[in-house]
Design a protein around this motif. Structure first.
Motif, PDB file in Angstrom:
ATOM      1  N   LEU A  93      -1.186  -5.242  -6.831  1.00 24.54           N
ATOM      2  CA  LEU A  93      -1.927  -5.650  -7.573  1.00 24.54           C
ATOM      3  C   LEU A  93      -2.207  -5.103  -9.010  1.00 24.54           C
ATOM      4  O   LEU A  93      -1.960  -3.891  -9.138  1.00 24.54           O
ATOM      5  CB  LEU A  93      -3.454  -6.170  -7.354  1.00 24.54           C
ATOM      6  CG  LEU A  93      -3.426  -7.234  -5.800  1.00 24.54           C
ATOM      7  CD1 LEU A  93      -4.835  -7.305  -5.442  1.00 24.54           C
ATOM      8  CD2 LEU A  93      -2.884  -8.509  -6.181  1.00 24.54           C
ATOM      9  N   PRO A  94      -2.595  -5.614 -10.256  1.00 25.50           N
ATOM     10  CA  PRO A  94      -2.721  -4.930 -11.470  1.00 25.50           C
ATOM     11  C   PRO A  94      -3.738  -3.829 -11.380  1.00 25.50           C
ATOM     12  O   PRO A  94      -3.463  -3.069 -11.964  1.00 25.50           O
ATOM     13  CB  PRO A  94      -3.161  -6.110 -12.298  1.00 25.50           C
ATOM     14  CG  PRO A  94      -2.689  -7.173 -11.893  1.00 25.50           C
ATOM     15  CD  PRO A  94      -2.721  -7.162 -10.135  1.00 25.50           C
ATOM     16  N   TYR A 112       4.740  -2.635   2.159  1.00 21.41           N
ATOM     17  CA  TYR A 112       4.028  -2.911   0.906  1.00 21.41           C
ATOM     18  C   TYR A 112       5.304  -1.881  -0.127  1.00 21.41           C
ATOM     19  O   TYR A 112       5.918  -1.003   0.586  1.00 21.41           O
ATOM     20  CB  TYR A 112       2.682  -2.461   0.516  1.00 21.41           C
ATOM     21  CG  TYR A 112       2.513  -0.965   0.951  1.00 21.41           C
ATOM     22  CD1 TYR A 112       2.472  -0.143  -0.025  1.00 21.41           C
ATOM     23  CD2 TYR A 112       2.001  -0.693   2.236  1.00 21.41           C
ATOM     24  CE1 TYR A 112       2.284   1.236   0.461  1.00 21.41           C
ATOM     25  CE2 TYR A 112       1.703   0.571   2.511  1.00 21.41           C
ATOM     26  CZ  TYR A 112       1.888   1.349   1.590  1.00 21.41           C
ATOM     27  OH  TYR A 112       1.642   2.736   1.951  1.00 21.41           O
ATOM     28  N   GLU A 113       5.288  -2.089  -1.065  1.00 21.36           N
ATOM     29  CA  GLU A 113       6.045  -1.469  -2.155  1.00 21.36           C
ATOM     30  C   GLU A 113       5.381  -0.755  -3.371  1.00 21.36           C
ATOM     31  O   GLU A 113       5.956   0.117  -4.076  1.00 21.36           O
ATOM     32  CB  GLU A 113       7.410  -2.360  -2.895  1.00 21.36           C
ATOM     33  CG  GLU A 113       8.293  -3.125  -1.861  1.00 21.36           C
ATOM     34  CD  GLU A 113       9.079  -4.033  -2.552  1.00 21.36           C
ATOM     35  OE1 GLU A 113       8.933  -4.215  -3.631  1.00 21.36           O
ATOM     36  OE2 GLU A 113       9.904  -4.663  -1.663  1.00 21.36           O
ATOM     37  N   ASP A 114       4.103  -0.930  -3.210  1.00 22.04           N
ATOM     38  CA  ASP A 114       3.197  -0.326  -4.374  1.00 22.04           C
ATOM     39  C   ASP A 114       3.316   1.394  -4.112  1.00 22.04           C
ATOM     40  O   ASP A 114       2.840   1.785  -3.214  1.00 22.04           O
ATOM     41  CB  ASP A 114       1.943  -0.687  -4.188  1.00 22.04           C
ATOM     42  CG  ASP A 114       1.030  -0.365  -5.413  1.00 22.04           C
ATOM     43  OD1 ASP A 114       1.337   0.774  -5.937  1.00 22.04           O
ATOM     44  OD2 ASP A 114       0.069  -0.801  -5.489  1.00 22.04           O
ATOM     45  N   ASP A 130       1.758   3.768  -5.585  1.00 23.29           N
ATOM     46  CA  ASP A 130       0.358   4.295  -5.921  1.00 23.29           C
ATOM     47  C   ASP A 130      -0.499   3.989  -4.733  1.00 23.29           C
ATOM     48  O   ASP A 130      -1.668   4.445  -4.757  1.00 23.29           O
ATOM     49  CB  ASP A 130       0.030   3.818  -7.190  1.00 23.29           C
ATOM     50  CG  ASP A 130       0.961   4.296  -8.611  1.00 23.29           C
ATOM     51  OD1 ASP A 130       1.235   5.577  -8.224  1.00 23.29           O
ATOM     52  OD2 ASP A 130       0.971   3.773  -9.364  1.00 23.29           O
ATOM     53  N   TYR A 131      -0.147   3.091  -3.859  1.00 26.18           N
ATOM     54  CA  TYR A 131      -1.237   2.638  -2.810  1.00 26.18           C
ATOM     55  C   TYR A 131      -1.508   3.589  -1.927  1.00 26.18           C
ATOM     56  O   TYR A 131      -0.509   4.133  -1.153  1.00 26.18           O
ATOM     57  CB  TYR A 131      -0.819   1.211  -2.353  1.00 26.18           C
ATOM     58  CG  TYR A 131      -1.787   0.500  -1.434  1.00 26.18           C
ATOM     59  CD1 TYR A 131      -2.844   0.181  -1.958  1.00 26.18           C
ATOM     60  CD2 TYR A 131      -1.076   0.397   0.046  1.00 26.18           C
ATOM     61  CE1 TYR A 131      -3.633  -0.602  -1.011  1.00 26.18           C
ATOM     62  CE2 TYR A 131      -2.031  -0.439   0.786  1.00 26.18           C
ATOM     63  CZ  TYR A 131      -3.249  -0.801   0.176  1.00 26.18           C
ATOM     64  OH  TYR A 131      -4.146  -1.603   1.220  1.00 26.18           O
ATOM     65  N   ASN A 132      -2.650   3.735  -1.711  1.00 30.96           N
ATOM     66  CA  ASN A 132      -3.204   4.285  -0.268  1.00 30.96           C
ATOM     67  C   ASN A 132      -3.666   3.468   0.954  1.00 30.96           C
ATOM     68  O   ASN A 132      -4.708   2.812   0.562  1.00 30.96           O
ATOM     69  CB  ASN A 132      -4.306   5.552  -0.647  1.00 30.96           C
ATOM     70  CG  ASN A 132      -4.598   6.488   0.797  1.00 30.96           C
ATOM     71  OD1 ASN A 132      -4.275   5.871   1.661  1.00 30.96           O
ATOM     72  ND2 ASN A 132      -4.998   7.519   0.394  1.00 30.96           N
ATOM     73  N   PRO A 133      -3.104   3.118   1.919  1.00 23.91           N
ATOM     74  CA  PRO A 133      -3.674   1.952   2.723  1.00 23.91           C
ATOM     75  C   PRO A 133      -4.597   2.381   3.761  1.00 23.91           C
ATOM     76  O   PRO A 133      -5.080   1.498   4.621  1.00 23.91           O
ATOM     77  CB  PRO A 133      -2.452   1.900   3.332  1.00 23.91           C
ATOM     78  CG  PRO A 133      -1.696   3.034   3.739  1.00 23.91           C
ATOM     79  CD  PRO A 133      -1.909   3.624   2.134  1.00 23.91           C
ATOM     80  N   LEU A 134      -5.082   3.850   3.623  1.00 28.33           N
ATOM     81  CA  LEU A 134      -6.146   4.192   4.596  1.00 28.33           C
ATOM     82  C   LEU A 134      -7.586   3.887   4.068  1.00 28.33           C
ATOM     83  O   LEU A 134      -7.937   4.093   2.878  1.00 28.33           O
ATOM     84  CB  LEU A 134      -6.034   5.626   4.748  1.00 28.33           C
ATOM     85  CG  LEU A 134      -4.576   6.113   5.241  1.00 28.33           C
ATOM     86  CD1 LEU A 134      -4.783   7.602   5.480  1.00 28.33           C
ATOM     87  CD2 LEU A 134      -4.317   5.375   6.719  1.00 28.33           C
ATOM     88  N   PRO A 135      -8.310   3.504   4.795  1.00 30.28           N
ATOM     89  CA  PRO A 135      -9.897   3.598   4.455  1.00 30.28           C
ATOM     90  C   PRO A 135     -10.258   4.872   4.532  1.00 30.28           C
ATOM     91  O   PRO A 135      -9.891   5.822   5.531  1.00 30.28           O
ATOM     92  CB  PRO A 135     -10.776   2.727   5.628  1.00 30.28           C
ATOM     93  CG  PRO A 135      -9.779   2.997   6.586  1.00 30.28           C
ATOM     94  CD  PRO A 135      -8.428   3.099   6.350  1.00 30.28           C
ATOM     95  N   ARG A 136     -11.121   5.382   3.854  1.00 30.12           N
ATOM     96  CA  ARG A 136     -11.687   6.980   3.828  1.00 30.12           C
ATOM     97  C   ARG A 136     -13.077   6.904   3.057  1.00 30.12           C
ATOM     98  O   ARG A 136     -13.410   6.048   2.266  1.00 30.12           O
ATOM     99  CB  ARG A 136     -10.724   7.830   3.249  1.00 30.12           C
ATOM    100  CG  ARG A 136     -10.238   7.706   1.958  1.00 30.12           C
ATOM    101  CD  ARG A 136      -9.066   7.041   1.778  1.00 30.12           C
ATOM    102  NE  ARG A 136      -8.411   6.990   0.339  1.00 30.12           N
ATOM    103  CZ  ARG A 136      -8.048   5.819  -0.390  1.00 30.12           C
ATOM    104  NH1 ARG A 136      -8.058   4.768   0.247  1.00 30.12           N
ATOM    105  NH2 ARG A 136      -7.657   6.130  -1.565  1.00 30.12           N
ATOM    106  N   GLU A 137     -13.826   7.933   3.382  1.00 27.50           N
ATOM    107  CA  GLU A 137     -15.202   7.966   2.912  1.00 27.50           C
ATOM    108  C   GLU A 137     -15.837   7.013   3.184  1.00 27.50           C
ATOM    109  O   GLU A 137     -16.595   6.548   2.657  1.00 27.50           O
ATOM    110  CB  GLU A 137     -15.322   8.554   1.618  1.00 27.50           C
ATOM    111  CG  GLU A 137     -14.296   9.892   1.173  1.00 27.50           C
ATOM    112  CD  GLU A 137     -14.324  10.242  -0.237  1.00 27.50           C
ATOM    113  OE1 GLU A 137     -15.129   9.526  -1.098  1.00 27.50           O
ATOM    114  OE2 GLU A 137     -13.354  10.848  -0.675  1.00 27.50           O
TER     115      GLU A 137
END
Length: 414
Positions: free
Chosen positions: A218-219, A289-291, A293-300
């Motif tokens: 997504l943008p 996914y192909e992004d 820059d994406y981090n798929p983890l929930p954190r904090e």
């Protein structure tokens, strides 16, 4: 003419025309009357939609800054799109400083009220509803600000969306408060957005009550800094009716709050009860996914000081019944998949996810995002007590439409 009178005349001649009210009443061509008023409105004007039902066959649009669109109450002023021929929104807003208040939007083929690329939007005492009840053919979103800043949605109601009732996406500086959402797939969703306060809402009889997601491709990404507090999230028991392929189609019936791939999310002082799949679920994004820059983890993620009733006793997700049985008949208040690594290219990246839970929690011990969530050995969480700083309360600008200066601050937590 004296010098004083001459100066006064110059000042008056340079001043903008006084703000006016454009009156719209029920008539033979309600679409033409409404759209003409929205086109002819000038900054500072009010478009007043008198009580009545307006049968509309096409969507409306507004692209003039600093306009108020106001009815005589959501039970009195009703914009009905049951005969809409196109698939667009009921009302599309692409201008800044807009307030919509005191009317209802019913049965749009697309979304109810959508803003795109705007600053300072307020929805106050608005109802968006699909009167046929839950149906995959209903519009996806009820109140739908996207790619926008300084958003306030308050005192409103959304019923029977096929995706999310109140959805704020790819936006920044958001307050969602004092709303009622029911019979939607997701009651409230904050997606790929930053700095959101969601509080004093009631979410009931949805598939899932409140979702905080971050999705790839997504943008705007890297959603973070959301506070969910003082919400009542109860009896979310509607079967999922999202169209196949939508990400919310994966939300199990009976879920209270879900956090997926987002960071710095604080969930506190809420009441959760009657959510059969579980009260709070925290998971990684599991689709391909192909992004890059994406981090798929929930954190904090912080979960503290909530009140829990019954829940987790009849999970609707695959393997949920077996998991509940293994845990004594019900899933604890917090279910976390436990993923602390994800794949990018040929690498597996591990990151510190940092969690703080003050209630019983179970982890599925998923090693890496995308792995089978039920392939590990579930265990109770005993060490999720990280110190995580809470985001500052959201501050809306003093000129937020419909908001007085003394209400510009969202409350801090106790």
């Amino acid at each position: 003419m004296t010098r004083t009178l001459f100066a006064a005349a110059l000042l008056l001649s340079a001043s903008p025309l006084a703000a006016k009210t454009l009156q719209v009443t029920p008539g033979d061509d309600p679409y033409d009357a409404l759209q003409t008023a929205l086109i002819e409105a000038e900054p500072g004007d009010v478009v007043h939609i008198a009580a009545g039902t307006y049968a509309l066959t096409d969507g409306l649009s507004l692209d003039v800054d600093d306009v108020t669109v106001r009815g005589d109450g959501p039970a009195a002023t009703i914009l009905s799109f049951k005969g809409q021929t196109g698939a667009g929104e009921g009302l599309l807003i692409t201008s800044d400083g807009v307030l919509v208040a005191d009317f209802a939007v019913e049965d749009t083929r697309g979304d109810g009220i959508k803003t795109k690329g705007v600053d300072r939007f307020t929805a106050d005492n608005v109802r968006v509803e699909w009167t046929n009840g839950p149906d995959a053919q209903n519009g996806a979103y009820g109140l739908y600000p996207v790619e926008s800043t300084n958003i306030l949605v308050q005192n409103s109601e959304v019923i029977a969306c096929s995706d999310a009732g109140i959805y704020v996406g790819q936006s920044d500086n958001i307050v969602v408060r004092n709303n009622r959402v029911s019979y939607n797939v997701a009651g409230i969703e904050i997606e790929n957005s930053t700095r959101a306060d969601v509080y004093d809402n009631v979410a009931f009889h949805n598939t899932g009550g409140i979702l905080v997601f971050d999705l790839p491709n997504l943008p705007k990404g890297d959603g973070h800094s959301t506070r969910l507090f003082r919400n009542v999230v109860v009896n979310n028991d509607t079967d999922n009716f999202a169209p196949e392929g939508n990400i919310v189609a994966e939300v199990p019936r009976g879920l209270g709050i879900m956090v997926m791939a987002n960071r710095n999310v604080h969930i506190f002082d809420n009441v959760l009860d009657g959510n059969d799949s579980g009260q709070i679920m925290i998971v990684a994004y599991a689709r391909p996914y192909e992004d890059t820059d994406y981090n798929p983890l929930p954190r904090e993620v912080v979960v503290r000081d909530n009140v829990y009733g019954e829940g987790g006793g009849a999970p609707a997700f695959p393997g949920g019944a077996e998991l509940a049985a293994a845990l004594g008949g019900a899933i604890p208040p917090i279910l976390w998949d436990g993923a602390a690594a994800y794949r990018r290219g040929g690498e597996t990246l591990e990151v510190p996810v940092r969690m703080h839970f003050d209630a019983p929690a179970v982890t599925l011990n998923v090693a890496t995002a995308g792995d089978d969530r039920l392939g590990g050995m579930p265990s109770m969480v005993t060490d999720a007590h990280a110190e995580i700083e809470e985001p500052a309360p959201v501050v809306l600008p003093a000129n937020q439409p419909g908001l007085s200066d003394e209400k510009a601050l969202a409350p801090a937590s106790d």
